[in-house]
Design an enzyme around this catalytic site. Structure first.
Site, mmCIF file in Angstrom:
data_model
loop_
_atom_site.group_PDB
_atom_site.id
_atom_site.type_symbol
_atom_site.label_atom_id
_atom_site.label_comp_id
_atom_site.label_asym_id
_atom_site.label_seq_id
_atom_site.Cartn_x
_atom_site.Cartn_y
_atom_site.Cartn_z
ATOM 1 N N LYS A 1 -8.006 13.434 -0.962
ATOM 2 C CA LYS A 1 -8.883 13.160 0.183
ATOM 3 C C LYS A 1 -8.245 13.612 1.496
ATOM 4 O O LYS A 1 -8.907 14.201 2.340
ATOM 5 C CB LYS A 1 -9.205 11.662 0.294
ATOM 6 C CG LYS A 1 -9.883 11.074 -0.924
ATOM 7 C CD LYS A 1 -10.298 9.626 -0.679
ATOM 8 C CE LYS A 1 -9.132 8.683 -0.399
ATOM 9 N NZ LYS A 1 -8.227 8.485 -1.537
ATOM 10 N N ARG B 1 -13.107 0.632 1.758
ATOM 11 C CA ARG B 1 -12.297 0.501 0.552
ATOM 12 C C ARG B 1 -12.831 -0.625 -0.340
ATOM 13 O O ARG B 1 -12.323 -0.839 -1.425
ATOM 14 C CB ARG B 1 -10.897 0.146 1.018
ATOM 15 C CG ARG B 1 -9.683 0.551 0.235
ATOM 16 C CD ARG B 1 -9.383 1.984 0.115
ATOM 17 N NE ARG B 1 -8.000 2.215 -0.211
ATOM 18 C CZ ARG B 1 -7.212 3.062 0.432
ATOM 19 N NH1 ARG B 1 -7.674 3.768 1.426
ATOM 20 N NH2 ARG B 1 -5.968 3.224 0.061
ATOM 21 N N ARG C 1 4.139 13.535 -4.926
ATOM 22 C CA ARG C 1 3.712 13.749 -3.529
ATOM 23 C C ARG C 1 4.872 13.527 -2.564
ATOM 24 O O ARG C 1 5.630 12.577 -2.684
ATOM 25 C CB ARG C 1 2.566 12.782 -3.194
ATOM 26 C CG ARG C 1 2.137 12.871 -1.734
ATOM 27 C CD ARG C 1 0.746 12.378 -1.510
ATOM 28 N NE ARG C 1 0.571 10.954 -1.814
ATOM 29 C CZ ARG C 1 -0.619 10.359 -1.808
ATOM 30 N NH1 ARG C 1 -1.712 11.052 -1.544
ATOM 31 N NH2 ARG C 1 -0.703 9.066 -2.073
ATOM 32 N N ARG D 1 6.520 8.626 0.172
ATOM 33 C CA ARG D 1 5.989 7.393 0.748
ATOM 34 C C ARG D 1 6.454 6.229 -0.110
ATOM 35 O O ARG D 1 6.464 6.331 -1.328
ATOM 36 C CB ARG D 1 4.458 7.448 0.735
ATOM 37 C CG ARG D 1 3.844 7.880 2.021
ATOM 38 C CD ARG D 1 2.378 8.168 1.868
ATOM 39 N NE ARG D 1 1.600 7.034 1.317
ATOM 40 C CZ ARG D 1 0.272 7.051 1.198
ATOM 41 N NH1 ARG D 1 -0.405 8.107 1.592
ATOM 42 N NH2 ARG D 1 -0.359 6.022 0.704
ATOM 43 N N ARG E 1 -1.931 0.107 -6.947
ATOM 44 C CA ARG E 1 -2.946 0.773 -6.110
ATOM 45 C C ARG E 1 -4.110 1.279 -6.962
ATOM 46 O O ARG E 1 -5.265 1.213 -6.550
ATOM 47 C CB ARG E 1 -2.308 1.932 -5.336
ATOM 48 C CG ARG E 1 -1.390 1.434 -4.219
ATOM 49 C CD ARG E 1 -0.527 2.547 -3.666
ATOM 50 N NE ARG E 1 -1.282 3.564 -2.966
ATOM 51 C CZ ARG E 1 -0.856 4.810 -2.777
ATOM 52 N NH1 ARG E 1 0.315 5.186 -3.259
ATOM 53 N NH2 ARG E 1 -1.589 5.663 -2.139
HETATM 54 P P1 AMP Z 1 -3.881 5.436 1.785
HETATM 55 O O1 AMP Z 1 -3.010 6.259 2.674
HETATM 56 O O2 AMP Z 1 -5.342 5.610 2.067
HETATM 57 O O3 AMP Z 1 -3.543 5.614 0.329
HETATM 58 O O4 AMP Z 1 -3.560 3.915 2.136
HETATM 59 C C1 AMP Z 1 -2.277 3.362 1.980
HETATM 60 C C2 AMP Z 1 -2.349 1.832 1.954
HETATM 61 O O5 AMP Z 1 -2.906 1.368 3.199
HETATM 62 C C3 AMP Z 1 -3.280 1.262 0.901
HETATM 63 O O6 AMP Z 1 -2.634 1.124 -0.356
HETATM 64 C C4 AMP Z 1 -3.623 -0.089 1.510
HETATM 65 O O7 AMP Z 1 -2.547 -0.994 1.390
HETATM 66 C C5 AMP Z 1 -3.762 0.254 2.982
HETATM 67 N N1 AMP Z 1 -5.145 0.671 3.337
HETATM 68 C C6 AMP Z 1 -5.581 1.910 3.695
HETATM 69 N N2 AMP Z 1 -6.889 1.907 3.976
HETATM 70 C C7 AMP Z 1 -7.309 0.626 3.773
HETATM 71 C C8 AMP Z 1 -8.564 -0.023 3.882
HETATM 72 N N3 AMP Z 1 -9.686 0.646 4.248
HETATM 73 N N4 AMP Z 1 -8.620 -1.354 3.602
HETATM 74 C C9 AMP Z 1 -7.523 -2.045 3.235
HETATM 75 N N5 AMP Z 1 -6.311 -1.492 3.108
HETATM 76 C C10 AMP Z 1 -6.192 -0.166 3.376
#
Ligand code: AMP
Length: 213
Positions: A16, A91, A126, A159, A170
């Protein structure tokens, strides 16, 4: 044309972020990634960033009120007036409802589909630049010099939440909390499925076609 608002939906590691970055260039609208906003809040050491930290490091969702306040602030900025690409938001169903209750109309939701068994390998490999956020893969597309970003010479590393144990959590959270959004938007008639396997360019062409751009 009015504001163009899109959602990129898909599990962690579906690509994404990569696709959003390409869309930003071609559509001239910003990417709004809640993951990036949360990581920036942590880096800046804000109260919200500190509260989000534990949830993120364990691979859980950050509570809706924290995420919504970040999103609200981001969408109120001038550069979001002409539209935006939501990446990693909503989410869960409560976050999707929050968009609706604020009267935010989304043109189309692109669901980037990648089989679960492929995601684990993608996420494990990654690597991300801590400076500019450029992404690499340890074996498939490493930076020219190990650990150094091609674009900004920043430090490239993994990360914390891409660690194998956290990835499992996740992916579970995705299946239980986020995947129900597929049906939610399908029923609304605005979901477009895109096969997330293949080269970045071929997925990008499929995403553009899905958006009707
Ligand atoms: P991402 O970079 O989108 O994979 O997000 C990394 C982490 O941020 C996720 O595993 C969640 O802990 C938190 N996170 C990101 N977006 C959201 C969201 N819309 N709602 C809740 N937690 C989020």
């Amino acid at each position: 044309m009015g504001a163009r608002r899109f959602i990129l939906l898909g599990p962690p590691g579906a690509g994404k972020g990569t696709q959003s970055a390409l869309l930003v260039e071609s559509l001239s609208i910003p990417q709004v990634s809640t993951g990036d906003l949360l990581r920036a809040a942590r880096k800046a050491g804000t109260d919200l960033g500190r509260k989000a930290q534990l949830f993120m490091d364990q691979g859980h969702l950050v509570p809706d009120d924290l995420v919504l306040s970040l999103v609200e602030e981001r969408l109120s900025r001038d550069d979001a007036k002409g539209g935006y690409i939501l990446d990693g938001f909503p989410r869960n169903l409560a976050q999707a409802d929050a968009l609706d209750s604020r009267g935010i109309v989304v043109e189309c939701v692109v669901n980037v589909d990648v089989p679960f068994e492929i995601l684990v390998g993608r996420i494990a490999g990654r690597r991300v630049c801590q400076g500019c956020g450029a992404t690499y893969h340890a074996t498939n597309s490493p930076p020219r010099t190990e650990g150094v970003c091609d674009a900004c010479s920043g430090s490239v590393g993994q990360r914390k939440d891409d660690d194998a144990a956290v990835v499992e959590s996740r992916l579970k959270v995705y299946a239980s909390e986020t995947a129900p959004l597929i049906d939610f938007y399908k029923k609304r008639g605005i979901l477009r499925d895109v096969n997330g396997l293949g080269s970045t360019e071929s997925v990008y062409q499929a995403v553009l076609a899905a958006l009707g751009s």
